[in-house]
Motif scaffolding. Structure first.
Motif, mmCIF file in Angstrom:
data_model
loop_
_atom_site.group_PDB
_atom_site.id
_atom_site.type_symbol
_atom_site.label_atom_id
_atom_site.label_comp_id
_atom_site.label_asym_id
_atom_site.label_seq_id
_atom_site.Cartn_x
_atom_site.Cartn_y
_atom_site.Cartn_z
ATOM 1 N N MET A 68 -0.289 13.377 1.889
ATOM 2 C CA MET A 68 -1.271 11.969 1.695
ATOM 3 C C MET A 68 -0.524 10.581 1.689
ATOM 4 O O MET A 68 -0.892 9.372 1.281
ATOM 5 N N GLY A 69 1.157 10.750 1.855
ATOM 6 C CA GLY A 69 1.313 9.448 1.111
ATOM 7 C C GLY A 69 1.982 8.372 0.406
ATOM 8 O O GLY A 69 0.972 9.193 -0.909
ATOM 9 N N ASP A 70 2.327 7.980 0.307
ATOM 10 C CA ASP A 70 3.605 7.419 -0.692
ATOM 11 C C ASP A 70 2.736 6.245 -1.334
ATOM 12 O O ASP A 70 2.902 4.981 -1.052
ATOM 13 N N LEU A 71 1.296 5.883 -2.395
ATOM 14 C CA LEU A 71 1.137 4.637 -2.876
ATOM 15 C C LEU A 71 1.874 3.860 -3.775
ATOM 16 O O LEU A 71 1.305 2.582 -4.267
ATOM 17 N N GLU A 72 2.914 4.965 -4.562
ATOM 18 C CA GLU A 72 3.509 3.686 -5.435
ATOM 19 C C GLU A 72 3.969 2.800 -5.317
ATOM 20 O O GLU A 72 2.999 0.967 -5.999
ATOM 21 N N ILE A 73 4.236 1.752 -3.979
ATOM 22 C CA ILE A 73 4.848 0.742 -4.223
ATOM 23 C C ILE A 73 3.264 -0.171 -4.328
ATOM 24 O O ILE A 73 3.284 -1.822 -4.617
ATOM 25 N N PHE A 74 2.291 0.412 -3.374
ATOM 26 C CA PHE A 74 0.748 -0.308 -3.196
ATOM 27 C C PHE A 74 0.348 -0.716 -5.072
ATOM 28 O O PHE A 74 0.183 -1.664 -5.540
ATOM 29 N N ASP A 75 0.856 0.309 -5.739
ATOM 30 C CA ASP A 75 0.161 0.489 -7.046
ATOM 31 C C ASP A 75 1.377 -0.752 -8.023
ATOM 32 O O ASP A 75 0.613 -1.510 -8.990
ATOM 33 N N ARG A 76 2.452 -0.644 -7.846
ATOM 34 C CA ARG A 76 3.342 -1.358 -8.811
ATOM 35 C C ARG A 76 3.724 -3.070 -8.429
ATOM 36 O O ARG A 76 3.367 -4.245 -9.171
ATOM 37 N N ILE A 77 3.414 -2.764 -6.713
ATOM 38 C CA ILE A 77 3.393 -4.009 -6.628
ATOM 39 C C ILE A 77 2.600 -5.281 -5.715
ATOM 40 O O ILE A 77 2.286 -6.872 -6.063
ATOM 41 N N GLU A 78 1.296 -4.577 -5.528
ATOM 42 C CA GLU A 78 0.708 -5.472 -4.837
ATOM 43 C C GLU A 78 -0.858 -5.226 -5.755
ATOM 44 O O GLU A 78 -1.069 -4.919 -7.296
ATOM 45 N N SER A 79 -1.789 -6.678 -5.769
ATOM 46 C CA SER A 79 -2.706 -7.015 -7.296
ATOM 47 C C SER A 79 -3.853 -6.033 -6.967
ATOM 48 O O SER A 79 -3.763 -5.346 -6.214
ATOM 49 N N GLU A 80 -4.415 -6.377 -8.624
ATOM 50 C CA GLU A 80 -5.062 -5.323 -8.955
ATOM 51 C C GLU A 80 -6.214 -6.064 -8.135
ATOM 52 O O GLU A 80 -7.412 -4.513 -7.900
ATOM 53 N N VAL A 81 -6.268 -6.940 -7.385
ATOM 54 C CA VAL A 81 -7.619 -7.345 -6.928
ATOM 55 C C VAL A 81 -8.008 -5.810 -5.630
ATOM 56 O O VAL A 81 -8.663 -6.030 -4.545
ATOM 57 N N ARG A 82 -6.879 -5.377 -5.420
ATOM 58 C CA ARG A 82 -7.314 -3.810 -4.054
ATOM 59 C C ARG A 82 -8.503 -3.387 -4.617
ATOM 60 O O ARG A 82 -7.875 -2.998 -5.404
ATOM 61 N N GLY A 83 -9.112 -2.759 -3.152
ATOM 62 C CA GLY A 83 -10.326 -1.997 -2.857
ATOM 63 C C GLY A 83 -10.445 -1.083 -2.348
ATOM 64 O O GLY A 83 -10.509 0.500 -2.847
ATOM 65 N N TYR A 84 -10.527 -1.687 -1.321
ATOM 66 C CA TYR A 84 -10.193 -0.135 -0.223
ATOM 67 C C TYR A 84 -9.770 1.217 -0.154
ATOM 68 O O TYR A 84 -9.985 2.390 -0.327
ATOM 69 N N ILE A 85 -8.626 0.556 -0.293
ATOM 70 C CA ILE A 85 -7.402 1.858 -0.681
ATOM 71 C C ILE A 85 -7.825 2.720 -2.434
ATOM 72 O O ILE A 85 -7.359 3.685 -1.868
ATOM 73 N N ARG A 86 -8.639 2.035 -2.893
ATOM 74 C CA ARG A 86 -8.698 2.921 -3.840
ATOM 75 C C ARG A 86 -10.061 4.009 -3.774
ATOM 76 O O ARG A 86 -10.060 5.238 -4.370
ATOM 77 N N SER A 87 -10.954 3.560 -2.561
ATOM 78 C CA SER A 87 -11.826 4.108 -2.169
ATOM 79 C C SER A 87 -11.106 5.379 -1.311
ATOM 80 O O SER A 87 -11.429 6.187 -0.631
ATOM 81 N N PHE A 88 -10.412 4.664 -0.068
ATOM 82 C CA PHE A 88 -9.340 5.515 0.716
ATOM 83 C C PHE A 88 -7.494 6.009 0.677
ATOM 84 O O PHE A 88 -7.117 4.732 0.625
ATOM 85 N N PRO A 89 -7.582 7.045 -0.420
ATOM 86 C CA PRO A 89 -5.570 6.770 -1.290
ATOM 87 C C PRO A 89 -4.524 6.989 0.103
ATOM 88 O O PRO A 89 -4.021 8.350 -0.972
ATOM 89 N N VAL A 90 -5.267 6.769 0.554
ATOM 90 C CA VAL A 90 -4.071 7.388 1.960
ATOM 91 C C VAL A 90 -3.648 6.465 2.333
ATOM 92 O O VAL A 90 -3.653 4.961 2.386
#
Length: 421
Positions: free
Chosen positions: A1-23
């Protein structure tokens, strides 16, 4: 599925579509998205309407490669370039002249919201009035001027300030079948006690995308055009998501036969996913002083290259629109069949072209549940509406019949699984 750790740690909480399609997506072609670890997903989302011609259409990619290899201008502000000239010539020849439209073209900043901001500003300048009428469930962008015309509470609450100079009225069908909501608008315009000052403009989507795939009838749009024209109110059609072939014709208003005073265009106008937005306006509306609305990236020459290629390839004759009409009927009939198979859910099917939705007011949570389950089966499909109650079908216009039917099969399987849970 791919490593999403960097997105969770660095990217703003405003992100949206990554939550629906977490790959982690890595590549794409046509209607297929491929993740970094090699999983394929069928795309019924098309970048929220940006990719009407599919991902990495080879016709556009080749044009880009050739342009880059000859050191073609990439950034040019609003200076004259050969790429812009070629786009304007093709747009006039392929789109404006065949439809009898005599519009000036303004290139705004790269987002649809910026096109809306520009349209509202020039409408206010041209009329000398400030108020604008917008409609329930409308979506026009999230910068402050555009947000004032946007109806969704989630987005409005994020403004952090007051949102002024917009009067909201009911869209076609908002008060139920058999009620012409323009009766209220006309009454308020003609009644000096209504509190509605004569607006500078009315802004409307002929098909509301984010608002839930609500479709305005041709009769309603024709009456709206008559009301505004009789009173010197400028009519702005927001064609950012519903245009560029998405609802059948190049412009979504073509079916109704109306001619707006201004049109905002973005998303798929570049054809390739590159940022590009523009405002079309009647010549007498173009009251701008030089440099009065600027933007560093209002001259995206790479987008001009791919946009021009799309016009020459897909809009030289009616072949593309004829094929789109056949796909539209296939999608409509399949969704109608799904609704008929589950009468207890009380589904409604609505839309035009390849912009459709299926929704249940009785079970509004179903759309999100089906979207989530479909993703586990390899389909990317989003929801829309004030309560995310609409499962929104927005495939590429270039999708094959086989891909369309495969995606619909996943939707059927997901609905059955959700209802059986």
């Amino acid at each position: 599925m791919g490593d999403l750790e960097i997105f969770d740690r660095i990217e703003s909480e405003v992100r949206g579509y990554i939550r629906s399609f977490p790959v982690v997506f890595d590549s794409a072609r046509g209607s297929t998205l491929t993740t970094a670890d090699g999983q394929n997903y069928l795309d019924f989302f098309a970048g929220a309407g940006v990719l009407n011609y599919g991902h990495n259409n080879p016709l556009f990619t080749q044009a880009l490669i050739e342009y880059l290899q000859r050191d073609g201008i990439i950034h040019g502000l609003d200076m004259a370039t050969s790429a812009k000239r070629a786009f304007l010539e093709a747009f006039e020849a392929r789109i404006l002249k065949p439809r009898g439209l005599d519009y000036k073209v303004q290139f705004t900043g790269p987002t649809g919201a910026n096109a809306v901001e520009a349209a509202l500003k020039v409408a206010r300048q041209a009329t000398g009035r400030s108020n604008v009428v917008a409609f329930t469930n409308g979506f026009h962008g999230l910068s402050l001027g555009a947000l004032a015309a946007t109806s969704n509470k989630k987005y409005r609450d994020a403004a952090g300030t007051s949102l002024d100079n917009v009067t909201r009225l009911p869209y076609d069908g908002y008060l139920g079948a058999g009620v012409d909501t323009l009766d209220l608008f006309e009454k308020m315009l003609d009644d000096t006690g209504s509190g509605l000052d004569l607006p500078a403009a009315v802004i409307v989507e002929t098909v509301q995308g984010e608002g839930g795939i609500n479709v305005a009838s041709s009769a309603w749009l024709q009456r709206l055009r008559a009301i505004t024209a009789a009173r010197g109110i400028l009519l702005i059609v927001d064609d950012i998501q519903a245009g560029v072939g998405r609802t059948g014709g190049f412009f979504s208003f073509e079916e109704s036969g109306i001619v707006p005073d201004l049109v905002t265009v973005s998303k798929s106008i570049s054809a390739s996913g590159l940022p590009m937005s523009l405002v079309l306006m009647r010549r007498e509306v173009d009251v701008w002083k030089p440099g009065a609305h600027t933007g560093t990236f209002r001259g995206n020459n790479l987008a001009f290259i791919t946009a021009r290629a799309a016009l020459d390839v897909y809009w030289a004759d009616t072949t593309f629109m004829d094929e789109l009409a056949r796909k539209s009927e296939l999608l409509r009939s399949e969704l109608a069949q799904i609704a008929a198979e589950y009468p207890e859910i009380e589904f409604t099917v609505r839309g035009r072209g390849l912009m459709y939705g299926i929704a249940s007011t009785k079970h509004p949570e179903l759309a999100g549940q089906v979207s989530a389950h479909a993703f586990t089966l390899g389909l990317v499909i989003e929801t829309s509406g004030a309560r995310d109650e609409v499962l929104k079908f927005l495939p590429a216009l270039t999708i094959t019949n086989e891909e369309l039917l495969a995606g619909l099969a996943i939707v059927r399987a997901s609905l059955a699984a959700v209802l059986a849970a």
